[in-house]
Scaffold this active site. Structure first.
Site, PDB file in Angstrom:
ATOM      1  N   SER A 169     -23.118   9.110  50.634  1.00  0.00           N
ATOM      2  CA  SER A 169     -23.388  10.532  50.433  1.00  0.00           C
ATOM      3  C   SER A 169     -23.195  10.808  48.778  1.00  0.00           C
ATOM      4  CB  SER A 169     -21.743  10.899  51.187  1.00  0.00           C
ATOM      5  OG  SER A 169     -20.738  10.882  50.390  1.00  0.00           O
TER       6      SER A 169
ATOM      7  N   LYS B 115     -15.935  12.235  45.697  1.00  0.00           N
ATOM      8  CA  LYS B 115     -16.641  13.652  45.998  1.00  0.00           C
ATOM      9  C   LYS B 115     -16.906  14.986  45.111  1.00  0.00           C
ATOM     10  CE  LYS B 115     -18.494  13.413  50.908  1.00  0.00           C
ATOM     11  NZ  LYS B 115     -17.544  11.900  50.385  1.00  0.00           N
TER      12      LYS B 115
END
Length: 232
Positions: A152, A190
């Site tokens: 991701s 993230k």
């Protein structure tokens, strides 16, 4: 024309080589010039190399050769004048040879704490392993490493199997890449954004959706300071 810091660094390295036969470590150079981080030393060395004042030898740990001095004096270029920060310079032929101390390697060990998800959050594992890391990749503070699992964050250049180098901190600015602990049990890597008391964790892959959490659901455990990738 050299800047003041470039001039100071070149003279410091040259003087140390003449005194001990061993080039100073990056930490010693940083302290001598009054800099806050070793990244500044790397920039100064690169600038001196571009101006042909020094030469870095390939495939040798932090090996430097002084080619000339700021005053314009040329240093004799011969194999015996090549000095590595990890190796001692041979004594002149007229003097009896002696073994010189080996300078400390600019590599440090940091804890390696399992795998962290760069896709769906997974539980962060605490382990007893360590990872050897070039000190130049790290700044001040305490650091640890996590092995990346998932894709991701590929648009940020972070791939599955990479090692994320994390600086321990509980705070981060919007847009920084962080290790976020979700619900005190799952960790993920993230981009972080704070919005009206909430926390949004954004991936760097359009195949994944941002994750939005309420107050108290996310705790920052560190922010990304560097990345290591092995090709084997």
């Amino acid at each position: 024309m050299l800047t003041t810091k470039q001039h100071e660094l070149l003279c410091f390295v040259d003087e140390r080589l003449k005194e001990t036969g061993v080039s100073p470590s990056f930490e010693e150079m940083k302290e001598a010039l009054g800099l806050k981080s070793k990244s500044g030393i790397h920039r100064l060395i690169s600038a001196l190399e571009e101006r042909d004042f020094i030469r870095r030898l390939p495939n040798r740990a932090r090996a430097l050769e002084v080619l000339k001095l700021p005053e314009g004096g040329i240093v004799a270029s011969a194999p015996s004048t090549v000095v590595s920060m990890a190796e001692a310079r041979p004594a002149p032929a007229a003097a009896p040879t002696r073994e010189l101390p080996i300078a400390a390697n600019d590599i440090i060990e940091i804890p390696l704490h399992g795998r962290i998800a760069a896709g769906v959050p997974i539980e962060a594992l605490e382990g007893q392993s360590s990872l050897s890391v070039p000190a130049a990749l790290l700044g001040s503070g305490e650091h640890y490493a996590l092995e990346v699992s998932g894709d991701s964050m590929i648009d940020a250049g972070i791939l599955d199997g990479d090692y994320a180098l994390i600086q321990r901190t509980e705070t981060a600015r919007n847009g920084e890449i962080v290790v976020a602990l979700v619900h005190e049990e799952e960790a993920t890597l993230k981009y972080v954004f704070k919005e009206d008391g909430n926390v949004r964790l954004d991936p760097a892959n359009s195949a994944y959706e941002p994750q939005l959490y309420g107050p108290g659901e996310v705790r920052i455990q560190g922010k990304m300071a560097g990345l290591l990738r092995r090709y084997n």
